[in-house]
Each structure stands twice: as C-alpha cells, then as structure tokens.
Design a protein around this motif. Structure first.
Motif, mmCIF file in Angstrom:
data_model
loop_
_atom_site.group_PDB
_atom_site.id
_atom_site.type_symbol
_atom_site.label_atom_id
_atom_site.label_comp_id
_atom_site.label_asym_id
_atom_site.label_seq_id
_atom_site.Cartn_x
_atom_site.Cartn_y
_atom_site.Cartn_z
ATOM 1 N N VAL A 1 -8.704 13.295 6.054
ATOM 2 C CA VAL A 1 -10.025 13.255 5.422
ATOM 3 C C VAL A 1 -10.458 11.800 5.232
ATOM 4 C CG1 VAL A 1 -11.316 13.848 3.339
ATOM 5 C CG2 VAL A 1 -9.681 15.482 4.306
ATOM 6 N N THR A 2 -9.504 10.921 4.923
ATOM 7 C CA THR A 2 -9.770 9.484 4.842
ATOM 8 C C THR A 2 -9.035 8.794 5.981
ATOM 9 O OG1 THR A 2 -9.902 9.621 2.416
ATOM 10 C CG2 THR A 2 -9.642 7.437 3.382
ATOM 11 N N PRO A 3 -9.721 8.539 7.109
ATOM 12 C CA PRO A 3 -9.041 7.884 8.238
ATOM 13 C C PRO A 3 -8.457 6.544 7.827
ATOM 14 C CG PRO A 3 -11.177 8.756 8.912
ATOM 15 C CD PRO A 3 -11.118 8.849 7.417
ATOM 16 N N VAL A 4 -7.313 6.228 8.391
ATOM 17 C CA VAL A 4 -6.617 4.997 8.017
ATOM 18 C C VAL A 4 -7.403 3.758 8.438
ATOM 19 C CG1 VAL A 4 -4.566 3.614 8.479
ATOM 20 C CG2 VAL A 4 -4.339 6.047 7.952
ATOM 21 N N GLY A 5 -7.972 3.785 9.647
ATOM 22 C CA GLY A 5 -8.667 2.605 10.140
ATOM 23 C C GLY A 5 -7.688 1.544 10.629
ATOM 24 N N ALA A 6 -8.212 0.369 10.915
ATOM 25 C CA ALA A 6 -7.371 -0.713 11.434
ATOM 26 C C ALA A 6 -6.425 -1.218 10.355
ATOM 27 C CB ALA A 6 -8.245 -1.861 11.942
ATOM 28 N N LEU A 7 -5.193 -1.480 10.760
ATOM 29 C CA LEU A 7 -4.181 -2.016 9.853
ATOM 30 C C LEU A 7 -3.876 -3.455 10.255
ATOM 31 C CD1 LEU A 7 -1.711 1.025 9.676
ATOM 32 C CD2 LEU A 7 -3.369 0.312 7.940
ATOM 33 N N SER A 8 -4.230 -4.383 9.405
ATOM 34 C CA SER A 8 -3.970 -5.791 9.696
ATOM 35 C C SER A 8 -2.472 -6.073 9.581
ATOM 36 C CB SER A 8 -4.738 -6.689 8.722
ATOM 37 O OG SER A 8 -4.243 -6.510 7.408
ATOM 38 N N ALA A 9 -2.079 -7.246 10.070
ATOM 39 C CA ALA A 9 -0.664 -7.628 9.993
ATOM 40 C C ALA A 9 -0.200 -7.707 8.538
ATOM 41 C CB ALA A 9 -0.450 -8.967 10.697
ATOM 42 N N THR A 10 -1.075 -8.200 7.645
ATOM 43 C CA THR A 10 -0.716 -8.290 6.233
ATOM 44 C C THR A 10 -0.545 -6.914 5.615
ATOM 45 O OG1 THR A 10 -1.940 -10.376 6.039
ATOM 46 C CG2 THR A 10 -1.424 -9.203 3.993
ATOM 47 N N THR A 11 -1.457 -5.985 5.962
ATOM 48 C CA THR A 11 -1.349 -4.621 5.438
ATOM 49 C C THR A 11 -0.084 -3.948 5.938
ATOM 50 O OG1 THR A 11 -3.763 -4.420 5.329
ATOM 51 C CG2 THR A 11 -2.482 -2.377 5.289
ATOM 52 N N ARG A 12 0.237 -4.149 7.204
ATOM 53 C CA ARG A 12 1.469 -3.555 7.744
ATOM 54 C C ARG A 12 2.690 -4.106 7.028
ATOM 55 N NH1 ARG A 12 -1.137 -4.563 12.722
ATOM 56 N NH2 ARG A 12 0.324 -6.249 13.207
ATOM 57 N N LEU A 13 2.679 -5.401 6.729
ATOM 58 C CA LEU A 13 3.796 -5.998 6.004
ATOM 59 C C LEU A 13 3.929 -5.383 4.615
ATOM 60 C CD1 LEU A 13 6.035 -8.102 5.731
ATOM 61 C CD2 LEU A 13 4.302 -9.763 5.031
ATOM 62 N N ASP A 14 2.805 -5.202 3.928
ATOM 63 C CA ASP A 14 2.839 -4.582 2.601
ATOM 64 C C ASP A 14 3.387 -3.159 2.673
ATOM 65 O OD1 ASP A 14 1.801 -6.830 1.401
ATOM 66 O OD2 ASP A 14 -0.279 -6.148 1.522
ATOM 67 N N LEU A 15 2.957 -2.409 3.680
ATOM 68 C CA LEU A 15 3.421 -1.026 3.813
ATOM 69 C C LEU A 15 4.914 -0.968 4.108
ATOM 70 C CD1 LEU A 15 0.453 0.565 5.811
ATOM 71 C CD2 LEU A 15 0.928 0.725 3.365
ATOM 72 N N HIS A 16 5.394 -1.893 4.918
ATOM 73 C CA HIS A 16 6.834 -1.917 5.215
ATOM 74 C C HIS A 16 7.637 -2.289 3.961
ATOM 75 C CE1 HIS A 16 6.642 -0.980 9.418
ATOM 76 N NE2 HIS A 16 5.865 -2.013 9.701
ATOM 77 N N LEU A 17 7.082 -3.148 3.124
ATOM 78 C CA LEU A 17 7.757 -3.489 1.875
ATOM 79 C C LEU A 17 7.909 -2.241 1.002
ATOM 80 C CD1 LEU A 17 6.130 -6.884 0.811
ATOM 81 C CD2 LEU A 17 8.522 -6.497 1.427
ATOM 82 N N ILE A 18 6.823 -1.493 0.875
ATOM 83 C CA ILE A 18 6.852 -0.286 0.043
ATOM 84 C C ILE A 18 7.815 0.745 0.627
ATOM 85 C CG2 ILE A 18 5.454 1.640 -0.811
ATOM 86 C CD1 ILE A 18 3.045 -0.322 -0.715
ATOM 87 N N ALA A 19 7.755 0.928 1.946
ATOM 88 C CA ALA A 19 8.605 1.939 2.578
ATOM 89 C C ALA A 19 10.083 1.603 2.471
ATOM 90 C CB ALA A 19 8.210 2.107 4.047
ATOM 91 N N GLY A 20 10.407 0.310 2.416
ATOM 92 C CA GLY A 20 11.816 -0.087 2.425
ATOM 93 C C GLY A 20 12.423 -0.328 1.064
ATOM 94 N N ASP A 21 11.686 -0.032 0.001
ATOM 95 C CA ASP A 21 12.192 -0.315 -1.339
ATOM 96 C C ASP A 21 12.005 0.917 -2.224
ATOM 97 O OD1 ASP A 21 12.887 -1.292 -3.836
ATOM 98 O OD2 ASP A 21 11.799 -3.178 -3.595
ATOM 99 N N ARG A 22 13.110 1.539 -2.608
ATOM 100 C CA ARG A 22 13.018 2.734 -3.446
ATOM 101 C C ARG A 22 12.621 2.416 -4.877
ATOM 102 N NH1 ARG A 22 17.837 3.651 -6.367
ATOM 103 N NH2 ARG A 22 19.515 2.182 -5.873
ATOM 104 N N HIS A 23 12.498 1.126 -5.204
ATOM 105 C CA HIS A 23 12.064 0.724 -6.528
ATOM 106 C C HIS A 23 10.551 0.488 -6.586
ATOM 107 C CE1 HIS A 23 16.370 -0.441 -6.479
ATOM 108 N NE2 HIS A 23 16.344 -0.038 -7.731
ATOM 109 N N ALA A 24 9.850 0.698 -5.474
ATOM 110 C CA ALA A 24 8.413 0.463 -5.448
ATOM 111 C C ALA A 24 7.698 1.425 -6.389
ATOM 112 C CB ALA A 24 7.884 0.638 -4.024
ATOM 113 N N ARG A 25 6.802 0.882 -7.221
ATOM 114 C CA ARG A 25 6.072 1.704 -8.185
ATOM 115 C C ARG A 25 4.877 0.921 -8.712
ATOM 116 N NH1 ARG A 25 10.555 3.453 -11.624
ATOM 117 N NH2 ARG A 25 11.698 3.044 -9.700
#
Length: 249
Positions: A72-96
């Motif tokens: 319903v909300t298309p992701v759109g383009a993911l910049s290199a910075t956004t991808r880095l942020d997403l990888h940080l969240i995905a790789g850390d079980r303490h993210a909150r």
C-alpha cells in the motif's frame, strides 16, 4: 499492508493482506514449488500453473494462476544511507525506539539513528515494532532484495559486416536488402548486479528467461531461509512467536 490481487479462471479479485498473511502466502508458495519474484516497490508476485481436465476425453488444459502483492506504501528508491540504516536495524536485536531530547530515535547497542531519519523510516513503512524491539518490515526486506539483484539484458548486435580477416566474411553474399556479405548476431547477455549471474542467451527472450530464473531462485532461497509463518493460534501460546518449537507446534 499489501494490496492482494488474485488472477484466476473467472477473472480476478482484489483485497488487502496483512504482513502476516503475505508471509503465509510466500511460505506456502515456496513449499508447493510455485514461482516467486520480488519487486523494487517491496512487493512480490506468485505464479503457478494448474492442469485441469479439458472438454475432450483425456485432454488437459493449462490454467495460469497468480497472486500479486503490492505494498500500500511503495518503498521507492533506497539511497545508500537508507540501506545502511536498514542493515543496522536488521543486524541488531537491540534495535528499538527510545526518547531523546523529547524526540523519538532508533537506537541500537552501539549506534543511533537521528530523529528526522527515524521519522522517515517509520513513515515509509520500512520498520515495524515487534514488542519492544524494532525490525524491518517485509516490504523493506523485499525491496532490499530487489536492489541487490538488479538484472539486465543487452540488445543483440544484429546485422554486422565482419572484418576481411574473418573466414566467414563471405557468408551471405546473396542476401537481399543490402545485407550481402553480412552476418547476424542475435545473442544477448544476461547479468545481475549481485555478480552471480553472467549468462548468454541465443536471443534476448532466452536472456530474459535467464534473468527471470535467477530472480526466482534468489526469491525462493530468501523465503526458505528468512521467512517463518507463525499461525495466530501458535503465536498466542509463545513468548517469542518465532522459535522452532512453537512453529512446529
């Protein structure tokens, strides 16, 4: 949330699907051997073929079926910075989410995402809360996968005049339409940005089949390795909702 479009023999139907329902569709499709492809918008396409009895005795009719999951909300383009942020969240079980100076930020064990970026990630539907933890949404994970596997095919060279040193240079001397002495190359290269696909097709359609098969293989591996569907009745009995013991009942 996804917009779910089902294509069947009598036409199609459109509805909505939660992330849990979409996960169930993808894991079921993989288990049954259906084809799954991802989209840059963070969606997926499930296709399969049913074999039905035809009107004649012993005849079989192939019936194509598909389910399209469009966010319903298309992701759109993911910049290199956004991808880095997403990888940080995905790789850390303490993210909150945490409060800092009256504003909400995403915090991990050794890192922190600024408040403005935190708000943008949430508004785009890239992160979701799971209890007191934060994780990537299914749409974000599918979109990241699509960006990691951008496929392309090259246009065929077509008709060309070989050099004089080419032993086949005299081929086609009697070809009409100004093609005398020319050769034709209809081949097309198929590549993927991940580097795992570097193939060659006899024509562009064959090259496109190579890229499609690669994307489907990547999607199948992703579903098998990273997606787990937990039925609501099982999740209600479990503290974590995703452990092997709970999933198997």
């Amino acid at each position: 949330m996804f917009r779910e479009t089902i294509h069947h023999s009598s036409g199609g139907s459109v509805g909505t699907a939660s992330e849990q329902h979409a996960t169930m569709l993808l894991t079921t499709a993989r288990r049954r051997g259906y084809d799954v492809e991802f989209t840059p918008a963070g969606g997926a396409l499930i296709t399969w073929t049913r074999h039905l009895f035809g009107p004649g005795e012993g005849s079989v009719v192939r019936a194509e079926r598909s389910i399209e999951l469009e966010p319903v909300t298309p992701v759109g383009a993911l910049s290199a910075t956004t991808r880095l942020d997403l990888h940080l969240i995905a790789g850390d079980r303490h993210a909150r989410y945490v409060e800092k100076d009256g504003r909400r930020v995403i915090s991990g064990l050794l890192w922190e995402i600024p408040a403005f970026t935190t708000a943008r990630l949430g508004a785009r539907g890239l992160v979701v809360e799971d209890g007191d933890q934060l994780r990537l949404s299914l749409t974000a994970r599918l979109a990241l996968l699509a960006q990691q596997h951008r496929t392309r095919t090259t246009p065929p060279q077509g008709w060309y005049r070989p050099p004089a040193s080419d032993p086949y240079g005299s081929a086609g001397l009697n070809r009409p339409g100004g093609r005398a002495g020319m050769l034709r190359d209809g081949g097309s290269a198929a590549t993927c940005s991940c580097g795992a696909l570097s193939g060659w097709g006899g024509d562009r359609d064959e090259a496109r089949r190579l890229t499609r098969d690669h994307r489907r293989a990547v999607a199948a591996a992703f579903v098998s390795e990273h997606l787990v569907y937990v039925p609501p009745s099982v999740a209600a009995r479990c503290d974590c909702g995703s452990c092997a013991e709970c999933v198997t009942g």
